[in-house]
Design a protein around this motif. Structure first.
Motif, PDB file in Angstrom:
ATOM      1  N   SER A 225      -4.687   5.696  -2.975  1.00  0.00           N
ATOM      2  CA  SER A 225      -4.476   6.934  -2.214  1.00  0.00           C
ATOM      3  C   SER A 225      -5.703   7.323  -1.402  1.00  0.00           C
ATOM      4  O   SER A 225      -5.600   8.078  -0.430  1.00  0.00           O
ATOM      5  CB  SER A 225      -4.094   8.074  -3.166  1.00  0.00           C
ATOM      6  OG  SER A 225      -2.835   7.828  -3.766  1.00  0.00           O
ATOM      7  N   LYS A 226      -6.855   6.809  -1.789  1.00  0.00           N
ATOM      8  CA  LYS A 226      -8.087   7.119  -1.057  1.00  0.00           C
ATOM      9  C   LYS A 226      -8.288   6.223   0.169  1.00  0.00           C
ATOM     10  O   LYS A 226      -9.127   6.517   1.016  1.00  0.00           O
ATOM     11  CB  LYS A 226      -9.302   6.957  -1.987  1.00  0.00           C
ATOM     12  CG  LYS A 226      -9.317   7.928  -3.159  1.00  0.00           C
ATOM     13  CD  LYS A 226     -10.486   7.609  -4.090  1.00  0.00           C
ATOM     14  CE  LYS A 226     -10.486   8.518  -5.307  1.00  0.00           C
ATOM     15  NZ  LYS A 226     -11.556   8.164  -6.268  1.00  0.00           N
TER      16      LYS A 226
ATOM     17  N   HIS B 146       0.830  -1.196   0.000  1.00  0.00           N
ATOM     18  CA  HIS B 146       0.000   0.000   0.000  1.00  0.00           C
ATOM     19  C   HIS B 146       0.873   1.257   0.000  1.00  0.00           C
ATOM     20  O   HIS B 146       0.596   2.209  -0.749  1.00  0.00           O
ATOM     21  CB  HIS B 146      -0.920   0.002   1.224  1.00  0.00           C
ATOM     22  CG  HIS B 146      -1.915   1.115   1.221  1.00  0.00           C
ATOM     23  ND1 HIS B 146      -3.031   1.113   0.416  1.00  0.00           N
ATOM     24  CD2 HIS B 146      -1.965   2.284   1.913  1.00  0.00           C
ATOM     25  CE1 HIS B 146      -3.725   2.223   0.611  1.00  0.00           C
ATOM     26  NE2 HIS B 146      -3.095   2.946   1.529  1.00  0.00           N
ATOM     27  N   ALA B 147       1.933   1.246   0.805  1.00  0.00           N
ATOM     28  CA  ALA B 147       2.826   2.411   0.852  1.00  0.00           C
ATOM     29  C   ALA B 147       3.477   2.669  -0.498  1.00  0.00           C
ATOM     30  O   ALA B 147       3.631   3.832  -0.917  1.00  0.00           O
ATOM     31  CB  ALA B 147       3.892   2.189   1.931  1.00  0.00           C
ATOM     32  N   ARG B 148       3.854   1.615  -1.186  1.00  0.00           N
ATOM     33  CA  ARG B 148       4.471   1.794  -2.504  1.00  0.00           C
ATOM     34  C   ARG B 148       3.457   2.310  -3.524  1.00  0.00           C
ATOM     35  O   ARG B 148       3.783   3.136  -4.382  1.00  0.00           O
ATOM     36  CB  ARG B 148       5.081   0.475  -2.991  1.00  0.00           C
ATOM     37  CG  ARG B 148       6.298   0.028  -2.191  1.00  0.00           C
ATOM     38  CD  ARG B 148       6.878  -1.250  -2.763  1.00  0.00           C
ATOM     39  NE  ARG B 148       7.447  -1.054  -4.093  1.00  0.00           N
ATOM     40  CZ  ARG B 148       8.707  -0.675  -4.329  1.00  0.00           C
ATOM     41  NH1 ARG B 148       9.537  -0.434  -3.325  1.00  0.00           N
ATOM     42  NH2 ARG B 148       9.143  -0.537  -5.579  1.00  0.00           N
ATOM     43  N   ARG B 149       2.232   1.820  -3.434  1.00  0.00           N
ATOM     44  CA  ARG B 149       1.228   2.213  -4.431  1.00  0.00           C
ATOM     45  C   ARG B 149       0.771   3.661  -4.266  1.00  0.00           C
ATOM     46  O   ARG B 149       0.257   4.247  -5.224  1.00  0.00           O
ATOM     47  CB  ARG B 149       0.044   1.250  -4.364  1.00  0.00           C
ATOM     48  CG  ARG B 149       0.389  -0.123  -4.933  1.00  0.00           C
ATOM     49  CD  ARG B 149      -0.646  -1.175  -4.602  1.00  0.00           C
ATOM     50  NE  ARG B 149      -0.307  -2.453  -5.232  1.00  0.00           N
ATOM     51  CZ  ARG B 149      -0.703  -3.640  -4.777  1.00  0.00           C
ATOM     52  NH1 ARG B 149      -1.459  -3.710  -3.682  1.00  0.00           N
ATOM     53  NH2 ARG B 149      -0.351  -4.742  -5.401  1.00  0.00           N
ATOM     54  N   ILE B 150       0.948   4.215  -3.058  1.00  0.00           N
ATOM     55  CA  ILE B 150       0.571   5.621  -2.863  1.00  0.00           C
ATOM     56  C   ILE B 150       1.795   6.516  -2.693  1.00  0.00           C
ATOM     57  O   ILE B 150       1.664   7.690  -2.326  1.00  0.00           O
ATOM     58  CB  ILE B 150      -0.356   5.771  -1.642  1.00  0.00           C
ATOM     59  CG1 ILE B 150       0.368   5.422  -0.340  1.00  0.00           C
ATOM     60  CG2 ILE B 150      -1.623   4.934  -1.807  1.00  0.00           C
ATOM     61  CD1 ILE B 150      -0.423   5.752   0.912  1.00  0.00           C
ATOM     62  N   ASP B 151       2.965   5.977  -2.950  1.00  0.00           N
ATOM     63  CA  ASP B 151       4.205   6.755  -2.798  1.00  0.00           C
ATOM     64  C   ASP B 151       4.102   8.069  -3.572  1.00  0.00           C
ATOM     65  O   ASP B 151       3.760   8.066  -4.759  1.00  0.00           O
ATOM     66  CB  ASP B 151       5.388   5.929  -3.316  1.00  0.00           C
ATOM     67  CG  ASP B 151       6.734   6.520  -2.928  1.00  0.00           C
ATOM     68  OD1 ASP B 151       6.943   7.734  -3.172  1.00  0.00           O
ATOM     69  OD2 ASP B 151       7.571   5.777  -2.395  1.00  0.00           O
ATOM     70  N   PRO B 152       4.392   9.228  -2.926  1.00  0.00           N
ATOM     71  CA  PRO B 152       4.313  10.511  -3.637  1.00  0.00           C
ATOM     72  C   PRO B 152       5.162  10.562  -4.896  1.00  0.00           C
ATOM     73  O   PRO B 152       4.825  11.259  -5.853  1.00  0.00           O
ATOM     74  CB  PRO B 152       4.811  11.514  -2.586  1.00  0.00           C
ATOM     75  CG  PRO B 152       4.534  10.858  -1.272  1.00  0.00           C
ATOM     76  CD  PRO B 152       4.727   9.389  -1.501  1.00  0.00           C
ATOM     77  N   GLN B 153       6.265   9.800  -4.894  1.00  0.00           N
ATOM     78  CA  GLN B 153       7.120   9.804  -6.084  1.00  0.00           C
ATOM     79  C   GLN B 153       6.376   9.256  -7.299  1.00  0.00           C
ATOM     80  O   GLN B 153       6.585   9.703  -8.429  1.00  0.00           O
ATOM     81  CB  GLN B 153       8.371   8.964  -5.826  1.00  0.00           C
ATOM     82  CG  GLN B 153       9.354   8.911  -6.987  1.00  0.00           C
ATOM     83  CD  GLN B 153       9.996  10.256  -7.274  1.00  0.00           C
ATOM     84  OE1 GLN B 153      10.817  10.737  -6.510  1.00  0.00           O
ATOM     85  NE2 GLN B 153       9.633  10.865  -8.389  1.00  0.00           N
TER      86      GLN B 153
ATOM     87  N   ALA C  71      -6.099  -0.610   5.033  1.00  0.00           N
ATOM     88  CA  ALA C  71      -5.609  -1.652   4.120  1.00  0.00           C
ATOM     89  C   ALA C  71      -4.913  -2.767   4.889  1.00  0.00           C
ATOM     90  O   ALA C  71      -5.100  -3.961   4.592  1.00  0.00           O
ATOM     91  CB  ALA C  71      -4.661  -1.040   3.091  1.00  0.00           C
ATOM     92  N   THR C  72      -4.118  -2.391   5.891  1.00  0.00           N
ATOM     93  CA  THR C  72      -3.415  -3.388   6.698  1.00  0.00           C
ATOM     94  C   THR C  72      -4.389  -4.211   7.528  1.00  0.00           C
ATOM     95  O   THR C  72      -4.260  -5.428   7.650  1.00  0.00           O
ATOM     96  CB  THR C  72      -2.402  -2.679   7.616  1.00  0.00           C
ATOM     97  OG1 THR C  72      -1.490  -1.930   6.815  1.00  0.00           O
ATOM     98  CG2 THR C  72      -1.627  -3.686   8.448  1.00  0.00           C
ATOM     99  N   ARG C  73      -5.387  -3.538   8.089  1.00  0.00           N
ATOM    100  CA  ARG C  73      -6.390  -4.230   8.903  1.00  0.00           C
ATOM    101  C   ARG C  73      -7.182  -5.232   8.072  1.00  0.00           C
ATOM    102  O   ARG C  73      -7.434  -6.366   8.513  1.00  0.00           O
ATOM    103  CB  ARG C  73      -7.347  -3.202   9.531  1.00  0.00           C
ATOM    104  CG  ARG C  73      -8.460  -3.782  10.380  1.00  0.00           C
ATOM    105  CD  ARG C  73      -7.944  -4.433  11.624  1.00  0.00           C
ATOM    106  NE  ARG C  73      -9.028  -4.945  12.460  1.00  0.00           N
ATOM    107  CZ  ARG C  73      -8.870  -5.886  13.380  1.00  0.00           C
ATOM    108  NH1 ARG C  73      -7.676  -6.414  13.591  1.00  0.00           N
ATOM    109  NH2 ARG C  73      -9.897  -6.302  14.101  1.00  0.00           N
TER     110      ARG C  73
END
Length: 491
Positions: free
Chosen positions: A91-92, A52-59, A98-100
């Protein structure tokens, strides 16, 4: 390195991690010790958080912005279309949510399996209620004020709404019910009886997998409670199940999952570990599994060959000729289990689940009332009562793993398969001659060329329209079913 190159390198790493997550799920269903469930839940939650962190990464957003007006070829534009969609949707959704969801649905699989084995709905109800609450929360984050169910459906069949499917299914249901009523009034073909060695079933199922083009150097066949396919690209695994009294369950579950698996194996290797390197939607995916299983695998020509294979594997099993065997394979019979349902009644199972889960997501049906609602609807649609929970609301794994919005893609896949079968028959006029020799390569090559190799290059309905030369419609499926079962039952 250009912005596009940097974005794709990052995306390939994300896709590789997603494959690892999928392997954890495969292991949980096949090899994992029973007591490992709580730890596996933590493992799945951890990797879900990383993904999830990678898919919403600001980069990712910065790369996408830099490429907004870039001149790129059609393949690159398609890659960006998928990445933009994934970035916007993810991002929404809050990372904690997502983790839960990943943790709870991983734990729920073991709880569901135990409840199913013990016929104990009450032990499953609390975690199902939690899953539905989590998925509704996710849908609220995604829906932007629209129907919650549509936000979840979009995960599995992008661009399709619940109302569109309800209209299509509304055309299917009465026609299927009418044909089913006529069939039930006609004399039934003989049913398969006896006991069939389970090791021999698995051996023949592996033969069938290879007949349908499954590459065993990049796959494997195992047993699971609920058959499934897992992975993409160079590592695509399937499972099946055996029943000593019903070898057709094993054989056609295998063929079904091979349809999924060969779709993934046959995608253009240039798309490996990219968004285009997987099936474009579950509806298109189901079109492959269902056309393999039904229009090809249950055809008169192919069952004629399979009859000989059955005789070789099991000796005289009580059915004396190929025509009787064909009728027996396609026999319409009362039953509770969706995955074991005959081709005519299968969609009635799916349409029931579609209506129930839409009601659950809309808040019109509570979990406490789900078993009664299921049993009432089943009795109305099939004419007899559910006898136990494992034949009722506990039979499918989907809700325990949070797959709300997935069920309707089974019937949508049948609709797509009807369209593809019509086009394939026109393109491969000697198909029956091939199938009668146990040669499915003419069918699988046509599907590989016209559907499978494209992966995610085109939108779901565009894939079907390009292959068939027309927009998808339920008409070819209904015509096929009417012709087939009118022939078998002499209607």
């Amino acid at each position: 390195m250009t912005a596009y190159d940097a974005l794709m390198a990052f995306t390939r790493e994300t896709e590789a991690l997603a494959q690892i997550a999928g392997r954890l799920d495969w292991d949980q269903e096949t090899m994992m010790p029973r007591g490992a469930g709580p730890q596996r839940g933590e493992e799945c939650a951890a990797i879900a958080g990383v993904l999830h962190a990678r898919r919403i990464d600001p980069q990712v957003g910065e790369w996408l912005a830099a490429l907004e007006d870039a001149e790129l070829d059609a393949t690159a534009q398609a890659q960006l279309r998928h990445i933009r969609r994934s970035h916007a949707r993810n991002s929404k959704v809050p990372a904690a949510l997502a983790t839960r969801i990943a943790r709870v649905t991983s734990e729920a699989q073991g709880i569901w399996a135990e409840a199913r084995a013990n016929e104990d709905v009450a032990s499953f109800t609390p975690i199902l209620k939690e899953i539905i609450a989590l998925r509704r929360e996710e849908a609220q984050a995604l829906s932007e004020g629209g129907p919650l169910y549509d936000a979840l459906l979009d995960d599995y069949e992008p661009g399709t709404t619940g109302d569109e499917l309800a209209a299509m299914f509304g055309a299917l249901r009465p026609a299927l019910a009418e044909l089913r009523a006529a069939v039930r009034e006609a004399p039934a073909p003989p049913a398969l009886t006896g006991r069939f060695d389970e090791a021999a079933q698995m051996a023949l199922s592996r033969t069938l997998a290879e007949v349908f083009g499954y590459d065993m150097t990049h796959g494997r066949v195992d047993k699971a409670v609920h058959p499934f396919s897992s992975g993409s690209g160079l590592d695509v695994r399937i499972t099946t199940r055996t029943n000593p009294e019903d070898p057709f369950n094993c054989f056609y579950s295998t063929i079904h999952e091979v349809g999924h698996a060969t779709y993934e194996q046959n995608i253009d290797r240039a798309y490996l570990l990219t968004p285009l390197g997987a099936g474009v939607s579950m509806g298109v995916h189901e079109s492959q599994s269902r056309i393999y299983e039904n229009q090809i695998g249950r055809s008169r020509a192919f069952t004629g060959w399979l009859f000989g294979q059955m005789r070789d594997a099991f000796g005289d099993f009580g059915i004396g000729d190929e025509e009787t065997f064909y009728a027996s394979v396609n026999r319409v019979a009362d039953g509770y289990i969706r995955t074991e349902a005959d081709e005519l009644q299968y969609n009635l199972h799916v349409l029931m689940r579609f209506d129930l889960e839409r009601a659950l997501m809309a808040g019109d049906l509570g979990v406490a009332d789900l078993e009664a609602a299921w049993n009432d609807r089943f009795a109305a649609d099939f004419g007899f009562a559910v006898d136990k929970p494992s034949n009722g609301m506990l039979q499918d794994v989907h809700w325990s793993v949070g797959l709300f919005g997935y069920f309707p893609t089974y019937s949508l896949g049948n609709v797509y398969a009807g369209c593809l079968h019509e086009a394939m028959r026109a393109a491969v006029p000697d198909l029956d001659d091939q199938l009668s020799r146990g040669d499915a390569s003419g069918a699988t090559a046509w599907l590989r060329e016209n559907v499978q190799r494209h992966g995610g290059l085109y939108a779901p309905r565009e894939v079907i329209a390009r292959a068939c030369g027309a927009a998808p419609s339920e008409a070819p499926l209904l015509a096929y079913l009417k012709q087939k079962f009118s022939d078998i039952y002499d209607l």
